[in-house]
Design a protein around this motif. Sequence first.
Motif, PDB file in Angstrom:
ATOM      1  N   TYR A   1      68.530  65.206  31.993  1.00  0.00           N
ATOM      2  CA  TYR A   1      68.420  66.608  31.588  1.00  0.00           C
ATOM      3  C   TYR A   1      69.222  67.564  32.471  1.00  0.00           C
ATOM      4  N   CYS A   2      69.616  67.105  33.640  1.00  0.00           N
ATOM      5  CA  CYS A   2      70.384  67.958  34.546  1.00  0.00           C
ATOM      6  C   CYS A   2      71.194  67.101  35.498  1.00  0.00           C
TER       7      CYS A   2
ATOM      8  N   SER B   1      65.956  79.578  38.379  1.00  0.00           N
ATOM      9  CA  SER B   1      65.949  80.750  37.502  1.00  0.00           C
ATOM     10  C   SER B   1      64.916  80.571  36.402  1.00  0.00           C
ATOM     11  N   ARG B   2      64.672  81.631  35.640  1.00  0.00           N
ATOM     12  CA  ARG B   2      63.748  81.551  34.514  1.00  0.00           C
ATOM     13  C   ARG B   2      64.271  80.605  33.430  1.00  0.00           C
ATOM     14  N   LEU B   3      65.573  80.315  33.431  1.00  0.00           N
ATOM     15  CA  LEU B   3      66.134  79.368  32.474  1.00  0.00           C
ATOM     16  C   LEU B   3      65.797  77.928  32.849  1.00  0.00           C
ATOM     17  N   LEU B   4      65.390  77.720  34.105  1.00  0.00           N
ATOM     18  CA  LEU B   4      65.105  76.374  34.610  1.00  0.00           C
ATOM     19  C   LEU B   4      63.621  76.130  34.835  1.00  0.00           C
ATOM     20  N   GLN B   5      62.908  77.163  35.233  1.00  0.00           N
ATOM     21  CA  GLN B   5      61.489  77.000  35.573  1.00  0.00           C
ATOM     22  C   GLN B   5      60.698  76.409  34.402  1.00  0.00           C
ATOM     23  N   LYS B   6      59.775  75.496  34.735  1.00  0.00           N
ATOM     24  CA  LYS B   6      58.845  74.907  33.763  1.00  0.00           C
ATOM     25  C   LYS B   6      59.570  74.133  32.661  1.00  0.00           C
ATOM     26  N   THR B   7      60.687  73.508  33.014  1.00  0.00           N
ATOM     27  CA  THR B   7      61.423  72.675  32.065  1.00  0.00           C
ATOM     28  C   THR B   7      61.486  71.253  32.597  1.00  0.00           C
ATOM     29  N   ARG B   8      61.865  70.334  31.710  1.00  0.00           N
ATOM     30  CA  ARG B   8      62.072  68.953  32.131  1.00  0.00           C
ATOM     31  C   ARG B   8      63.175  68.875  33.189  1.00  0.00           C
ATOM     32  N   ALA B   9      64.193  69.705  33.028  1.00  0.00           N
ATOM     33  CA  ALA B   9      65.305  69.695  33.978  1.00  0.00           C
ATOM     34  C   ALA B   9      64.841  70.094  35.378  1.00  0.00           C
ATOM     35  N   ALA B  10      63.904  71.028  35.469  1.00  0.00           N
ATOM     36  CA  ALA B  10      63.395  71.458  36.775  1.00  0.00           C
ATOM     37  C   ALA B  10      62.704  70.301  37.492  1.00  0.00           C
ATOM     38  N   THR B  11      61.860  69.580  36.755  1.00  0.00           N
ATOM     39  CA  THR B  11      61.186  68.425  37.348  1.00  0.00           C
ATOM     40  C   THR B  11      62.191  67.348  37.715  1.00  0.00           C
ATOM     41  N   GLU B  12      63.154  67.121  36.834  1.00  0.00           N
ATOM     42  CA  GLU B  12      64.136  66.083  37.113  1.00  0.00           C
ATOM     43  C   GLU B  12      64.997  66.433  38.316  1.00  0.00           C
ATOM     44  N   ALA B  13      65.279  67.711  38.531  1.00  0.00           N
ATOM     45  CA  ALA B  13      66.087  68.118  39.683  1.00  0.00           C
ATOM     46  C   ALA B  13      65.415  67.692  40.991  1.00  0.00           C
ATOM     47  N   ILE B  14      64.109  67.898  41.095  1.00  0.00           N
ATOM     48  CA  ILE B  14      63.387  67.472  42.288  1.00  0.00           C
ATOM     49  C   ILE B  14      63.399  65.955  42.382  1.00  0.00           C
TER      50      ILE B  14
ATOM     51  N   ALA C   1      58.050  55.567  39.622  1.00  0.00           N
ATOM     52  CA  ALA C   1      57.680  55.020  38.309  1.00  0.00           C
ATOM     53  C   ALA C   1      56.982  56.076  37.458  1.00  0.00           C
ATOM     54  N   GLY C   2      56.158  56.919  38.090  1.00  0.00           N
ATOM     55  CA  GLY C   2      55.502  58.001  37.366  1.00  0.00           C
ATOM     56  C   GLY C   2      56.502  59.000  36.813  1.00  0.00           C
ATOM     57  N   PHE C   3      57.478  59.381  37.634  1.00  0.00           N
ATOM     58  CA  PHE C   3      58.535  60.289  37.167  1.00  0.00           C
ATOM     59  C   PHE C   3      59.326  59.659  36.022  1.00  0.00           C
ATOM     60  N   ASP C   4      59.703  58.392  36.194  1.00  0.00           N
ATOM     61  CA  ASP C   4      60.516  57.725  35.178  1.00  0.00           C
ATOM     62  C   ASP C   4      59.818  57.744  33.825  1.00  0.00           C
ATOM     63  N   THR C   5      58.514  57.492  33.814  1.00  0.00           N
ATOM     64  CA  THR C   5      57.769  57.471  32.565  1.00  0.00           C
ATOM     65  C   THR C   5      57.626  58.867  31.989  1.00  0.00           C
ATOM     66  N   TRP C   6      57.317  59.845  32.847  1.00  0.00           N
ATOM     67  CA  TRP C   6      57.157  61.229  32.378  1.00  0.00           C
ATOM     68  C   TRP C   6      58.447  61.760  31.765  1.00  0.00           C
ATOM     69  N   LEU C   7      59.590  61.412  32.347  1.00  0.00           N
ATOM     70  CA  LEU C   7      60.879  61.944  31.904  1.00  0.00           C
ATOM     71  C   LEU C   7      61.397  61.307  30.622  1.00  0.00           C
ATOM     72  N   GLU C   8      60.777  60.235  30.158  1.00  0.00           N
ATOM     73  CA  GLU C   8      61.206  59.598  28.920  1.00  0.00           C
ATOM     74  C   GLU C   8      61.087  60.577  27.746  1.00  0.00           C
ATOM     75  N   PRO C   9      62.086  60.613  26.864  1.00  0.00           N
ATOM     76  CA  PRO C   9      62.010  61.514  25.706  1.00  0.00           C
ATOM     77  C   PRO C   9      60.749  61.319  24.872  1.00  0.00           C
ATOM     78  N   ALA C  10      60.221  60.107  24.844  1.00  0.00           N
ATOM     79  CA  ALA C  10      59.026  59.829  24.043  1.00  0.00           C
ATOM     80  C   ALA C  10      57.802  60.577  24.546  1.00  0.00           C
ATOM     81  N   ASN C  11      57.854  61.086  25.776  1.00  0.00           N
ATOM     82  CA  ASN C  11      56.713  61.835  26.323  1.00  0.00           C
ATOM     83  C   ASN C  11      56.701  63.290  25.866  1.00  0.00           C
ATOM     84  N   PHE C  12      57.665  63.686  25.031  1.00  0.00           N
ATOM     85  CA  PHE C  12      57.769  65.080  24.596  1.00  0.00           C
ATOM     86  C   PHE C  12      57.841  65.146  23.073  1.00  0.00           C
ATOM     87  N   ASP C  13      57.190  66.156  22.522  1.00  0.00           N
ATOM     88  CA  ASP C  13      57.238  66.319  21.075  1.00  0.00           C
ATOM     89  C   ASP C  13      58.528  67.028  20.657  1.00  0.00           C
ATOM     90  N   ALA C  14      58.650  67.303  19.380  1.00  0.00           N
ATOM     91  CA  ALA C  14      59.876  67.904  18.867  1.00  0.00           C
ATOM     92  C   ALA C  14      60.165  69.271  19.480  1.00  0.00           C
TER      93      ALA C  14
END
Length: 247
Positions: free
Chosen positions: A34-35, A126-139, A209-222
Amino acid sequence: MQQRTNEFGQPIGLAVANWQGVPKPDGATLTGRYCRLERLDAERHADELYDAYGQAPDARDWTYLSAGPFDALDAFRAHLTRIAATADPFHYTVIDSATGKAVGTLALMRIDAGNGVIEVGFVTFSRLLQKTRAATEAIYLSMRYAFDTLGYRRFEWKCDSLNVPSRAAALRFGFTFEGIFRQAIVIHGRNRDTAWFSIIDSEWPAIRAGFDTWLEPANFDAGGVQQRKLAEFIDMQRGMAGGTTSR
């Protein structure tokens, strides 16, 4: 586990076999789904970052940071030019893979390569990044780089003890709270007590392993809404490894 002792009968720590230290960050681009994290470059990133930070309706996102807010692009660019030149903190720009735009920064800092200790800090999303999958993936990308690529033993997160969102984020990311350093620094003419958090290398495989599973596209709806929380996946992996949960 039986306590180790030396020839004098004194308790001593576990042996760290063949330890010779680890490399420092080298500026490699860290790429995720995602980033990506690129080394901060004021010429390439200043305009987009300034626009991204300008999406906020007020200056509250800068309250707990040592720099900012910036009311003019020239002043912001000068700030980025200065911090981009430092090797510690080593600053990265977060690039949103969907838009190709710079949307935030973070740094690897207090780099103690001899002991294998590193901290993520100056997290300015920024507000464009906060609370997004990309924000979590950046860390996550910064953690993975420190542990898996460079071989660090300890990864730290520190923040103002009054910064409730930052403290909550540290726990969500799998860090362990270690305590408060009272009157640690003076910032903007006010006292700051600093909350300390860490992840150590033995904990990292379950957290990764927890991050890897959370970041999978299947963990997010449309609509991009998560199906299960990151902390749930990390706790599940810790349980499988026989460790303690984060809550």
